[in-house]
Scaffold this active site. Structure first.
Site, mmCIF file in Angstrom:
data_model
loop_
_atom_site.group_PDB
_atom_site.id
_atom_site.type_symbol
_atom_site.label_atom_id
_atom_site.label_comp_id
_atom_site.label_asym_id
_atom_site.label_seq_id
_atom_site.Cartn_x
_atom_site.Cartn_y
_atom_site.Cartn_z
ATOM 1 N N LYS A 31 -3.629 0.205 -12.530
ATOM 2 C CA LYS A 31 -3.388 -0.554 -11.300
ATOM 3 C C LYS A 31 -4.086 -1.913 -11.334
ATOM 4 O O LYS A 31 -3.559 -2.906 -10.795
ATOM 5 C CB LYS A 31 -3.840 0.261 -10.088
ATOM 6 C CG LYS A 31 -2.972 1.477 -9.807
ATOM 7 C CD LYS A 31 -1.504 1.102 -9.609
ATOM 8 C CE LYS A 31 -0.674 2.242 -9.076
ATOM 9 N NZ LYS A 31 0.758 1.866 -8.899
ATOM 10 N N SER B 280 -2.978 -0.499 -6.034
ATOM 11 C CA SER B 280 -3.772 0.484 -5.309
ATOM 12 C C SER B 280 -5.154 -0.085 -5.033
ATOM 13 O O SER B 280 -5.636 -0.961 -5.769
ATOM 14 C CB SER B 280 -3.909 1.766 -6.144
ATOM 15 O OG SER B 280 -4.886 2.637 -5.605
ATOM 16 N N VAL C 177 11.401 4.537 -15.271
ATOM 17 C CA VAL C 177 10.737 3.241 -15.371
ATOM 18 C C VAL C 177 10.009 3.051 -16.689
ATOM 19 O O VAL C 177 9.651 1.920 -17.043
ATOM 20 C CB VAL C 177 9.761 3.013 -14.197
ATOM 21 C CG1 VAL C 177 10.503 3.018 -12.875
ATOM 22 C CG2 VAL C 177 8.616 4.015 -14.212
ATOM 23 N N TYR D 95 -5.858 5.625 -14.068
ATOM 24 C CA TYR D 95 -5.108 5.077 -12.933
ATOM 25 C C TYR D 95 -5.675 3.730 -12.494
ATOM 26 O O TYR D 95 -4.927 2.772 -12.253
ATOM 27 C CB TYR D 95 -5.150 6.083 -11.785
ATOM 28 C CG TYR D 95 -4.342 5.706 -10.569
ATOM 29 C CD1 TYR D 95 -2.951 5.788 -10.572
ATOM 30 C CD2 TYR D 95 -4.971 5.304 -9.390
ATOM 31 C CE1 TYR D 95 -2.208 5.469 -9.455
ATOM 32 C CE2 TYR D 95 -4.238 4.981 -8.262
ATOM 33 C CZ TYR D 95 -2.856 5.069 -8.295
ATOM 34 O OH TYR D 95 -2.134 4.753 -7.174
ATOM 35 N N ALA D 96 -6.995 3.633 -12.374
ATOM 36 C CA ALA D 96 -7.615 2.377 -11.954
ATOM 37 C C ALA D 96 -7.328 1.265 -12.954
ATOM 38 O O ALA D 96 -7.053 0.121 -12.568
ATOM 39 C CB ALA D 96 -9.126 2.566 -11.782
ATOM 40 N N ALA D 97 -7.381 1.587 -14.245
ATOM 41 C CA ALA D 97 -7.095 0.582 -15.267
ATOM 42 C C ALA D 97 -5.645 0.112 -15.181
ATOM 43 O O ALA D 97 -5.350 -1.084 -15.281
ATOM 44 C CB ALA D 97 -7.386 1.145 -16.655
ATOM 45 N N ASN E 140 7.455 0.496 -7.208
ATOM 46 C CA ASN E 140 6.731 1.486 -6.423
ATOM 47 C C ASN E 140 6.469 2.773 -7.198
ATOM 48 O O ASN E 140 5.600 3.560 -6.818
ATOM 49 C CB ASN E 140 7.549 1.786 -5.153
ATOM 50 C CG ASN E 140 7.071 3.008 -4.416
ATOM 51 O OD1 ASN E 140 5.991 3.009 -3.837
ATOM 52 N ND2 ASN E 140 7.872 4.069 -4.436
#
Length: 248
Positions: free
Chosen positions: A161, A144, A66, A157-159, A92
């Site tokens: 998502k 998420s 991806v 990860y938070a940024a 996903n």
């Protein structure tokens, strides 16, 4: 108004994962729309191959990294050549590499953002021409709960998502008049192998913080994704659906 097609085609990335398998099974079980499912896989493919062998002629694998836009184009071209259409994309694929920001390396940041955000961007862009031509399409992007309620140690990860949520909402406005919907699903804690590394006492503590007092099941996420990819969700776009047992 587009008339229902008796055979729809879906591409699910991260195709060897437990959640991807649950999503694929939800599509295959759909009674009102007959789905042909493609699982985008990179290296590991055991679960994907098992699912394809269970559903010959309805589930196929396609090579897909991806983070590579050229590979995205080849994958979409392959699906169009075989099926003539692509109705639903489920972005996903992704993973997290948690670390406090002060200790986070350039690589930690780059690979997480590339797999979770850039890969979703490449996917949405890769299917645009086909879905615009069809004047029909569904993109469901797996974000998420971290995008909405960012925990410590997940700045990368938070940024990524949160970027997925914002990108989806912006794209939804661009494609709304073309019969294409774009929506986000934000799962909380889901009982997949990703949680296996958490010690039992910590798992119990996490479950106690969830109002429903349990982790979600992959099938519960899959059913929501399948709904958003269906004809029934034709007036839903730009939505952000959290599935977290009531955490937030």
């Amino acid at each position: 108004m587009n008339q229902p097609n008796p055979s729809r085609v879906a591409l699910i990335t991260g195709g060897n994962g437990v959640l991807a398998g649950a999503i694929a099974r939800a599509f295959l079980a759909e009674s009102e729309e007959a789905w042909h499912v493609w699982l985008g896989v990179r290296s590991n493919r055991e679960r994907a191959l098992d699912l394809a062998s269970e559903h010959p002629g309805r589930v196929e694998l396609v090579d897909l990294d991806v983070t590579d836009s050229a590979v995205w184009k080849r994958a979409v071209d392959c699906i169009i050549e075989k099926n003539g259409r692509l109705d639903a994309l489920v972005n996903n694929a992704g993973f997290h590499r948690d670390q406090l920001l002060a200790n986070m390396t350039d690589e930690d940041w780059r690979v997480v953002v590339d797999s979770n955000l850039t890969g979703t961007f490449f996917g949405c862009r890769a299917v645009q021409e086909t879905m615009m031509r069809q004047r029909y399409g569904r993109s469901v992007n797996i974000s998420s709960l971290s995008a909405l309620l960012a925990p410590r140690g997940q700045t990368n990860y938070a940024a990524a998502k949160a970027g997925t949520v914002a990108m989806s909402q912006s794209l939804a406005k661009e494609t709304a008049r073309s019969g294409i919907t774009v929506n986000c699903v934000c799962p909380g804690y889901v009982d997949t192998p990703a949680l296996d590394s958490i010690p039992a006492d910590q798992r119990k503590a996490l479950a106690r913080d969830i109002p429903m007092r349990r982790f979600g099941k992959p099938e519960e996420i899959a059913d929501a994704v399948c709904f958003l990819a269906s004809q029934k969700a034709s007036y839903i776009t730009g939505a952000v659906l959290k599935i977290d047992g009531g955490i937030f």
